[in-house]
Motif scaffolding. Structure first.
Motif, PDB file in Angstrom:
ATOM      1  N   THR A  17     -10.951  28.725  -0.587  1.00 44.41           N
ATOM      2  CA  THR A  17     -11.200  29.771   0.411  1.00 44.41           C
ATOM      3  C   THR A  17     -11.732  31.033  -0.263  1.00 44.41           C
ATOM      4  OG1 THR A  17      -9.516  28.908   1.898  1.00 44.41           O
ATOM      5  CG2 THR A  17     -10.104  31.236   2.170  1.00 44.41           C
ATOM      6  N   VAL A  18     -11.115  31.418  -1.373  1.00 50.63           N
ATOM      7  CA  VAL A  18     -11.554  32.606  -2.104  1.00 50.63           C
ATOM      8  C   VAL A  18     -12.943  32.378  -2.698  1.00 50.63           C
ATOM      9  CG1 VAL A  18     -11.052  34.158  -4.045  1.00 50.63           C
ATOM     10  CG2 VAL A  18      -9.196  33.346  -2.564  1.00 50.63           C
ATOM     11  N   ALA A  19     -13.182  31.205  -3.267  1.00 49.53           N
ATOM     12  CA  ALA A  19     -14.490  30.895  -3.859  1.00 49.53           C
ATOM     13  C   ALA A  19     -15.594  31.000  -2.808  1.00 49.53           C
ATOM     14  CB  ALA A  19     -14.466  29.502  -4.483  1.00 49.53           C
ATOM     15  N   ARG A  20     -15.351  30.455  -1.634  1.00 45.48           N
ATOM     16  CA  ARG A  20     -16.353  30.532  -0.566  1.00 45.48           C
ATOM     17  C   ARG A  20     -16.585  31.970  -0.129  1.00 45.48           C
ATOM     18  NH1 ARG A  20     -13.649  25.757   1.043  1.00 45.48           N
ATOM     19  NH2 ARG A  20     -12.391  26.951   2.514  1.00 45.48           N
ATOM     20  N   ALA A  21     -15.522  32.772  -0.063  1.00 44.03           N
ATOM     21  CA  ALA A  21     -15.666  34.182   0.329  1.00 44.03           C
ATOM     22  C   ALA A  21     -16.488  34.950  -0.705  1.00 44.03           C
ATOM     23  CB  ALA A  21     -14.289  34.827   0.501  1.00 44.03           C
ATOM     24  N   ILE A  22     -16.235  34.693  -1.984  1.00 40.64           N
ATOM     25  CA  ILE A  22     -17.009  35.358  -3.037  1.00 40.64           C
ATOM     26  C   ILE A  22     -18.466  34.909  -2.963  1.00 40.64           C
ATOM     27  CG2 ILE A  22     -17.324  35.619  -5.532  1.00 40.64           C
ATOM     28  CD1 ILE A  22     -14.250  35.236  -5.795  1.00 40.64           C
ATOM     29  N   ALA A  23     -18.687  33.616  -2.763  1.00 35.89           N
ATOM     30  CA  ALA A  23     -20.055  33.082  -2.682  1.00 35.89           C
ATOM     31  C   ALA A  23     -20.821  33.728  -1.540  1.00 35.89           C
ATOM     32  CB  ALA A  23     -20.020  31.565  -2.508  1.00 35.89           C
ATOM     33  N   SER A  66     -25.518  22.834 -14.048  1.00 38.22           N
ATOM     34  CA  SER A  66     -25.462  23.052 -15.487  1.00 38.22           C
ATOM     35  C   SER A  66     -25.158  24.526 -15.768  1.00 38.22           C
ATOM     36  CB  SER A  66     -26.804  22.660 -16.103  1.00 38.22           C
ATOM     37  OG  SER A  66     -26.804  22.936 -17.473  1.00 38.22           O
ATOM     38  N   ALA A  67     -24.105  24.778 -16.527  1.00 34.97           N
ATOM     39  CA  ALA A  67     -23.688  26.158 -16.815  1.00 34.97           C
ATOM     40  C   ALA A  67     -24.793  26.962 -17.501  1.00 34.97           C
ATOM     41  CB  ALA A  67     -22.434  26.158 -17.677  1.00 34.97           C
ATOM     42  N   ASP A  68     -25.597  26.315 -18.311  1.00 32.84           N
ATOM     43  CA  ASP A  68     -26.616  27.062 -19.043  1.00 32.84           C
ATOM     44  C   ASP A  68     -27.763  27.556 -18.166  1.00 32.84           C
ATOM     45  OD1 ASP A  68     -27.851  24.615 -18.634  1.00 32.84           O
ATOM     46  OD2 ASP A  68     -28.446  24.345 -20.724  1.00 32.84           O
ATOM     47  N   ALA A  69     -27.789  27.135 -16.910  1.00 33.87           N
ATOM     48  CA  ALA A  69     -28.835  27.591 -15.980  1.00 33.87           C
ATOM     49  C   ALA A  69     -28.472  28.910 -15.295  1.00 33.87           C
ATOM     50  CB  ALA A  69     -29.093  26.523 -14.922  1.00 33.87           C
ATOM     51  N   TYR A  70     -27.270  29.419 -15.547  1.00 38.01           N
ATOM     52  CA  TYR A  70     -26.791  30.610 -14.842  1.00 38.01           C
ATOM     53  C   TYR A  70     -26.408  31.707 -15.826  1.00 38.01           C
ATOM     54  CZ  TYR A  70     -26.627  27.462 -10.916  1.00 38.01           C
ATOM     55  OH  TYR A  70     -26.971  26.570  -9.932  1.00 38.01           O
ATOM     56  N   PRO A  71     -26.944  32.905 -15.638  1.00 39.76           N
ATOM     57  CA  PRO A  71     -26.564  34.017 -16.513  1.00 39.76           C
ATOM     58  C   PRO A  71     -25.141  34.509 -16.255  1.00 39.76           C
ATOM     59  CG  PRO A  71     -28.130  34.764 -14.849  1.00 39.76           C
ATOM     60  CD  PRO A  71     -28.005  33.284 -14.699  1.00 39.76           C
ATOM     61  N   LEU A  72     -24.582  34.157 -15.097  1.00 38.81           N
ATOM     62  CA  LEU A  72     -23.234  34.594 -14.748  1.00 38.81           C
ATOM     63  C   LEU A  72     -22.467  33.439 -14.123  1.00 38.81           C
ATOM     64  CD1 LEU A  72     -21.029  36.759 -14.245  1.00 38.81           C
ATOM     65  CD2 LEU A  72     -22.233  37.327 -12.108  1.00 38.81           C
ATOM     66  N   LEU A  73     -21.276  33.189 -14.663  1.00 39.36           N
ATOM     67  CA  LEU A  73     -20.369  32.186 -14.110  1.00 39.36           C
ATOM     68  C   LEU A  73     -19.107  32.892 -13.637  1.00 39.36           C
ATOM     69  CD1 LEU A  73     -20.591  29.397 -16.825  1.00 39.36           C
ATOM     70  CD2 LEU A  73     -21.601  29.356 -14.552  1.00 39.36           C
ATOM     71  N   LEU A  74     -18.658  32.546 -12.437  1.00 39.55           N
ATOM     72  CA  LEU A  74     -17.388  33.027 -11.913  1.00 39.55           C
ATOM     73  C   LEU A  74     -16.451  31.831 -11.895  1.00 39.55           C
ATOM     74  CD1 LEU A  74     -19.786  34.743 -10.545  1.00 39.55           C
ATOM     75  CD2 LEU A  74     -17.957  35.624  -9.126  1.00 39.55           C
ATOM     76  N   LEU A  75     -15.360  31.925 -12.615  1.00 40.23           N
ATOM     77  CA  LEU A  75     -14.444  30.802 -12.783  1.00 40.23           C
ATOM     78  C   LEU A  75     -13.151  31.078 -12.037  1.00 40.23           C
ATOM     79  CD1 LEU A  75     -14.981  30.324 -16.628  1.00 40.23           C
ATOM     80  CD2 LEU A  75     -16.188  29.182 -14.749  1.00 40.23           C
ATOM     81  N   GLY A  76     -12.723  30.122 -11.194  1.00 42.36           N
ATOM     82  CA  GLY A  76     -11.535  30.315 -10.378  1.00 42.36           C
ATOM     83  C   GLY A  76     -10.534  29.188 -10.518  1.00 42.36           C
ATOM     84  N   THR A  77      -9.266  29.550 -10.465  1.00 41.51           N
ATOM     85  CA  THR A  77      -8.184  28.582 -10.619  1.00 41.51           C
ATOM     86  C   THR A  77      -6.949  29.014  -9.846  1.00 41.51           C
ATOM     87  OG1 THR A  77      -6.819  27.390 -12.252  1.00 41.51           O
ATOM     88  CG2 THR A  77      -7.222  29.711 -12.687  1.00 41.51           C
ATOM     89  N   LEU A 104     -13.644  36.212 -13.651  1.00 41.72           N
ATOM     90  CA  LEU A 104     -12.543  35.284 -13.427  1.00 41.72           C
ATOM     91  C   LEU A 104     -11.763  35.659 -12.181  1.00 41.72           C
ATOM     92  CD1 LEU A 104     -11.211  35.361 -17.108  1.00 41.72           C
ATOM     93  CD2 LEU A 104     -12.873  33.748 -16.139  1.00 41.72           C
ATOM     94  N   PHE A 105     -11.256  34.631 -11.480  1.00 38.48           N
ATOM     95  CA  PHE A 105     -10.366  34.890 -10.347  1.00 38.48           C
ATOM     96  C   PHE A 105      -9.313  33.799 -10.264  1.00 38.48           C
ATOM     97  CE2 PHE A 105     -13.783  32.350  -8.555  1.00 38.48           C
ATOM     98  CZ  PHE A 105     -13.176  31.521  -7.618  1.00 38.48           C
ATOM     99  N   CYS A 106      -8.185  34.166  -9.670  1.00 36.28           N
ATOM    100  CA  CYS A 106      -7.115  33.187  -9.498  1.00 36.28           C
ATOM    101  C   CYS A 106      -6.358  33.455  -8.214  1.00 36.28           C
ATOM    102  CB  CYS A 106      -6.157  33.192 -10.693  1.00 36.28           C
ATOM    103  SG  CYS A 106      -5.128  34.670 -10.827  1.00 36.28           S
ATOM    104  N   THR A 107      -5.666  32.416  -7.758  1.00 36.42           N
ATOM    105  CA  THR A 107      -4.746  32.535  -6.634  1.00 36.42           C
ATOM    106  C   THR A 107      -3.383  32.091  -7.138  1.00 36.42           C
ATOM    107  OG1 THR A 107      -5.264  30.290  -5.869  1.00 36.42           O
ATOM    108  CG2 THR A 107      -6.540  32.110  -4.910  1.00 36.42           C
TER     109      THR A 107
END
Length: 194
Positions: A17-23, A66-77, A104-107
């Motif tokens: 839910t949080v990932a979709r809201a950030i997206a 592929s992670a290398d295709a993105y200058p920014l990764l948001l990682l959630g757990t 980074l984000f977490c719940t």
């Protein structure tokens, strides 16, 4: 904002839910991690808890992005027993050579978010541009929206201050400080000062 990818693991749907809201706010693409061994029922829950407590990664299904295709990764757990989930641990270990900037984000059910953010940053070998910790009850009640907007704004500001992906060579980062500030709904958002 430059193209970014949100990579997350969610067993119960709260982190999703949080990932979709950030997206939605950031215009990011999504990559939902799937554990090879489903984490369902009592045996799955116990295995997941053991893996989290012992710092063991869990095998994940093949990735779509592929992670290398993105200058920014948001990682959630989600926070499991005060630790990051084992699928996100596996992703970080597998993909970190390709990381440039991360956020980074977490719940969490109660607490442990700050230590999980610190552990994830250490595992990523990157200082995050921003972090966000949200309580499960706030997400389920819809009280996460303002914190997500604050997180996205902090992230956009940090990227602008650093010149976006073009301001740094791939894999290089300026040293950052991360003072946390309280956000509505019992969440914590932190960004980094220039």
């Amino acid at each position: 904002m430059d193209p970014c990818l949100i990579v997350y693991y969610s067993r119960s749907g709260v982190t999703a839910t949080v990932a979709r809201a950030i997206a939605e706010v950031c215009g990011a693409e999504l990559e939902a991690l799937r554990a090879v061994q489903p984490i369902t029922g009592v045996p799955g829950y116990l295995r997941a808890a053991w893996q989290a407590l012992s710092g063991q990664p869990a095998p994940i299904a093949p990735l779509r992005h592929s992670a290398d295709a993105y200058p920014l990764l948001l990682l959630g757990t989600p926070v499991w027993a005060g630790h990051m989930s084992s699928p996100i641990r596996q992703y970080i270990l597998q993909q970190r050579p390709y990381f440039r900037d991360v956020a980074l984000f977490c719940t969490m059910g109660g607490s442990g978010g700050a230590s999980v953010m610190q552990a994830m940053a250490g595992l990523c070998q990157r200082e995050p541009l921003a972090t966000l910790c949200l309580r499960e009850q706030d997400v389920r009640a819809g009280r996460h929206v303002d914190a997500v907007r604050d997180f996205a704004a902090s992230l956009a500001l940090r990227r602008l201050q650093r010149g976006g992906a073009d301001g740094q060579a791939a894999g290089q980062q300026a040293p950052l400080q991360t003072p946390a500030s309280s956000a509505p709904g019992g969440s914590a958002v932190s960004g980094s000062a220039p």
